[in-house]
Design a protein around this motif. Structure first.
Motif, short mmCIF file in Angstrom:
data_model
loop_
_atom_site.label_atom_id
_atom_site.label_comp_id
_atom_site.label_asym_id
_atom_site.label_seq_id
_atom_site.Cartn_x
_atom_site.Cartn_y
_atom_site.Cartn_z
N PHE A 186 5.10 2.86 -9.78
CA PHE A 186 4.55 1.59 -9.33
C PHE A 186 5.41 0.39 -9.74
O PHE A 186 5.40 -0.63 -9.04
N LEU A 187 6.14 0.49 -10.83
CA LEU A 187 6.90 -0.66 -11.32
C LEU A 187 8.38 -0.61 -10.94
O LEU A 187 9.04 -1.66 -10.92
N VAL A 188 8.90 0.57 -10.63
CA VAL A 188 10.33 0.69 -10.34
C VAL A 188 10.56 1.21 -8.92
O VAL A 188 11.18 0.55 -8.09
N THR A 189 10.06 2.41 -8.66
CA THR A 189 10.35 3.06 -7.38
C THR A 189 9.72 2.31 -6.21
O THR A 189 10.37 2.07 -5.18
N LEU A 190 8.45 1.96 -6.35
CA LEU A 190 7.74 1.32 -5.25
C LEU A 190 8.38 0.00 -4.82
O LEU A 190 8.55 -0.24 -3.61
N PRO A 191 8.74 -0.90 -5.75
CA PRO A 191 9.41 -2.13 -5.30
C PRO A 191 10.76 -1.87 -4.62
O PRO A 191 11.14 -2.61 -3.71
N LEU A 192 11.45 -0.80 -5.03
CA LEU A 192 12.74 -0.50 -4.42
C LEU A 192 12.61 0.02 -3.00
O LEU A 192 13.49 -0.22 -2.16
#
Length: 273
Positions: free
Chosen positions: A182-188
């Motif tokens: 939720f904090l790294v992969t999703l924004p990317l």
């Protein structure tokens, strides 16, 4: 080089004319005062007023928008999960079969897809009593089924291009799998999710064949209604409706492009720092 450049420009110009000239003609004739679509009678907004007073078209448009929104949202969730499994879980038993199931709706004729889903719904109703008849629920299930394949392909492609060091750094800092996603992969992968949602929304809103198989009485979508009207002759109201749809889609595409560019700039700045 100059001749080649001139040839490419002429080819691109002819291609754009071929693609957009019919749309421009449709938009122009939506302001036609005459009731005959092929006869120009002057500029007028008459048919836009007639369109908004046509309850049948408005109800069909609202139903199609509702189905498209729900189907696209469900397709993004399911397609993202499928894309993550295919790109992040390495080799596992059944991966080839799962990949084939996901890509099958991309190449399957819509007639076959619609007929198979209809037979499935009939068999499920006889065995379990659900779904009871055909309606909005069956259309949403059908649209979600083939839209999630497009989302899965887009998400998988985006994940394959990501820099793994960002996720590895987050894991080294103690990020748990849920926080990592939720904090790294999703924004990317946010641009891919937006693109997948817009693509799914457009495909669901545009679908005619599959919806014709799995819909029931009283659940006429906008493409089904337009098709029935066109068979009896093109109505000026249909031109007005198509113009509004083109404008809405164009605004959505522009908004998505701006968001993707903004996300790309933020990613480049983060990498530089």
């Amino acid at each position: 080089m100059q001749r080649q450049s001139l040839f490419l420009k002429m080819t691109a110009t002819l291609g754009f004319i071929f693609l957009y000239a019919p749309l421009i003609a449709l938009i122009v004739y939506s302001f036609n005062k005459s009731k005959l679509v092929t006869v120009w009678g002057g500029w007028s907004l008459k048919w836009y007023g007639e369109l908004f007073r046509n309850e049948q078209i408005i109800d069909a448009a609202l139903l199609s928008l509702k189905i498209a929104f729900i189907s696209a949202s469900l397709a993004v969730v399911l397609g993202t999960i499928a894309g993550l499994v295919l790109s992040r879980f390495g080799r596992f038993r059944g991966k080839l079969i799962l990949s084939g199931w996901i890509t099958a709706p991309l190449v399957m004729p819509e007639v076959i897809t619609g007929l198979s889903l209809l037979l499935l719904f009939v068999a499920m109703e006889g065995a379990f009593g659900w779904p009871a008849g055909r309606g909005i629920g069956t259309i949403i299930i059908a649209h979600t089924t083939f839209c999630m394949a497009y989302v899965a392909v887009v998400v998988q492609s985006r994940l394959s291009q990501l820099d793994d060091t960002l996720e590895e750094a987050a894991m080294d800092l103690g990020a748990k799998p849920a926080s990592l996603f939720f904090l790294v992969t999703l924004p990317l992968i946010k641009p891919a999710l937006i693109s997948g949602w817009l693509l799914s929304f457009t495909l669901s809103l545009d679908d005619l064949v599959i919806a014709s198989f799995v819909s029931g009485p009283g659940n006429t979508t906008l493409p089904m209604l337009i098709f029935s009207k066109v068979r009896l002759g093109v109505s000026p109201e249909v031109n007005a409706l198509a113009t509004i749809m083109i404008a809405v889609v164009a605004l959505g595409v522009v908004a998505a492009i701006l968001q993707m560019r903004r996300q790309t700039r933020l990613t480049m700045v983060a990498n530089q720092t």
